[in-house]
Design a protein around this motif. Structure first.
Motif, PDB file in Angstrom:
ATOM      1  N   SER A 110      78.291  -0.399  74.902  1.00 34.93           N
ATOM      2  CA  SER A 110      77.669   0.251  73.749  1.00 34.93           C
ATOM      3  C   SER A 110      77.579  -0.712  72.573  1.00 34.93           C
ATOM      4  O   SER A 110      78.504  -1.488  72.309  1.00 34.93           O
ATOM      5  CB  SER A 110      78.483   1.481  73.333  1.00 34.93           C
ATOM      6  OG  SER A 110      78.014   2.004  72.103  1.00 34.93           O
ATOM      7  N   ASN A 112      77.524   0.407  69.617  1.00 30.83           N
ATOM      8  CA  ASN A 112      78.051   1.192  68.497  1.00 30.83           C
ATOM      9  C   ASN A 112      79.548   1.062  68.291  1.00 30.83           C
ATOM     10  O   ASN A 112      80.108   1.688  67.383  1.00 30.83           O
ATOM     11  CB  ASN A 112      77.699   2.675  68.697  1.00 30.83           C
ATOM     12  CG  ASN A 112      76.208   2.904  68.744  1.00 30.83           C
ATOM     13  OD1 ASN A 112      75.462   2.315  67.963  1.00 30.83           O
ATOM     14  ND2 ASN A 112      75.760   3.742  69.668  1.00 30.83           N
ATOM     15  N   THR A 113      80.221   0.267  69.110  1.00 36.01           N
ATOM     16  CA  THR A 113      81.667   0.104  68.947  1.00 36.01           C
ATOM     17  C   THR A 113      82.102  -1.243  69.497  1.00 36.01           C
ATOM     18  O   THR A 113      81.433  -1.814  70.370  1.00 36.01           O
ATOM     19  CB  THR A 113      82.436   1.229  69.668  1.00 36.01           C
ATOM     20  OG1 THR A 113      83.853   1.071  69.426  1.00 36.01           O
ATOM     21  CG2 THR A 113      82.196   1.194  71.175  1.00 36.01           C
TER      22      THR A 113
END
Length: 381
Positions: A110, A112-113
């Motif tokens: 991901s 996002n992290t």
């Protein structure tokens, strides 16, 4: 690589913690070979972070496993690798990271992290993932526990390969050690978490190594106003060398810090960073950010059971608050490029090393940090 190289144990020196607040004991320990997907590293340089200090003092119950080898900010050379490790080999220059990256899990895939499903920072973890055992032991065979995926207060350490980053062999290892924690955490919080824009205003609460790394990151992206807040007056000169434009000592003012910040920047700063690990300081940082768009980034470690000092309705004024782990860097995939940027002078590292001592003086290095005299004390193994 010869199999005999992989299977043999190593006897070496380490600084072992036997209890909270007790002086670390320099003694000979036994380090096992790396198992599947593990790496054994010869540590050449290590330094002491406030997280090490807090663990040594026993502030966090999760970190009370003894005997234990602390330390998580270091650099060194790969000595041997275990089965299945293909991206590292003996002789590679590396830095250990407490927030690992396996590269395969849903988290690592991901954008996002930067947390990993299996190897993220975990203060409760004190053994290896493979078999739940330690790779360290005393000379009479008693296990010695691990710390933050790294345990760098030892001449040799064993890590999961997900927690080892290969860097350019031309990079100075005595400076690259700082990328294991403070520099990556502080600069990354500016660049990756907050995405501070050129010309914006920044307030940094707590001018330890991480806080000053925030200052350095803000300077590097062209922040126009960088306000440092600390009760230690000695941090003024150090901060100005790195990029502070203003300094506030809470002990020397007769009003709340957030009001003083707004005297410097009308309405408050665009970004505030809490690097002290104190909830009262966190509230001042939050209130120092500008109504409507201010962002507060939490970097300090908060062992207190107290909850956030905010009322939900305060968030409707447009201010936001978020935490940052390891500066939102994905360690194995992004740190090599960051190391090159540091080599090119985009981020300056020299000002962060205030002292250098031989490894045997590690207790003296802890005392320097306790007394607020050192920023980073680099230990030579």
């Amino acid at each position: 690589m010869e199999s005999s190289k992989i299977v043999r144990k190593i006897t070496c020196k380490a600084a072992v913690a036997y209890g909270p607040g007790e002086s670390l004991v320099i003694e000979e320990i036994v380090v096992d070979p790396p198992q599947k997907m593990e790496v054994r590293i010869k540590i050449l340089f290590t330094s002491i972070c406030h997280t090490d200090l807090g663990a040594w003092q026993g502030r966090n119950e999760a970190q009370k496993a003894y005997p234990r080898i602390l330390g998580h900010e270091a650099s060194g050379v790969v000595e041997s690798v275990g089965e299945g490790v293909t991206d590292l080999k003996a002789g590679d220059h590396v830095i250990p990271i407490f927030n690992g990256e396996c590269g395969h899990c849903v988290y690592c895939k991901s954008e996002n992290t930067n947390l990993c499903g299996k190897f993220r920072v975990n203060p409760f973890k004190s053994v290896m993932v493979n078999d739940g055992k330690c790779r360290f032991s005393t000379k009479d065979g008693k296990p010695i526990f691990h710390f933050l995926n790294t345990s760098t207060f030892s001449e040799y350490t064993v890590l999961d390969s997900a927690c080892v980053v290969k860097i350019d062999p031309k990079a100075p290892l005595n400076r690259m050690a700082l990328l294991s924690c403070c520099i990556s955490t502080g600069v990354g919080a500016v660049w990756n978490t907050a995405k501070v824009k050129p010309g914006s205003s920044v307030a940094v609460f707590g001018l330890g190594a991480v806080g000053l790394a925030v200052v350095e990151g803000a300077r590097a992206v062209g922040a126009s106003k960088i306000i440092g807040i600390d009760v230690n007056p000695d941090k003024l000169a150090k901060g100005q060398k790195i990029g502070l434009t203003d300094f506030i000592n809470p002990k020397l003012i007769d009003k709340p810090v957030h009001e003083k910040v707004k005297d410097v920047i009308e309405g408050g700063v665009d970004y505030s960073f809490e690097c002290a690990g104190n909830l009262d300081v966190l509230r001042e940082a939050f209130l120092s950010s500008h109504d409507g768009w201010g962002l507060t980034v939490v970097l300090g470690v908060h062992p207190s059971p107290r909850l956030l000092p905010l009322h939900p309705m305060e968030l409707f004024d447009g201010r936001k608050i978020v935490a940052s782990t390891f500066g939102d860097f994905k360690g194995k995939s992004q740190l090599p490029d960051f190391a090159k940027q540091c080599m090119d002078g985009v981020v300056k590292l020299d000002e962060f090393i205030s002292h250098e001592l031989p490894f045997e003086k590690i207790n003296d290095a802890f005392q320097l940090l306790i007394e607020g005299k050192s920023l980073r004390c680099l230990l030579h193994l």
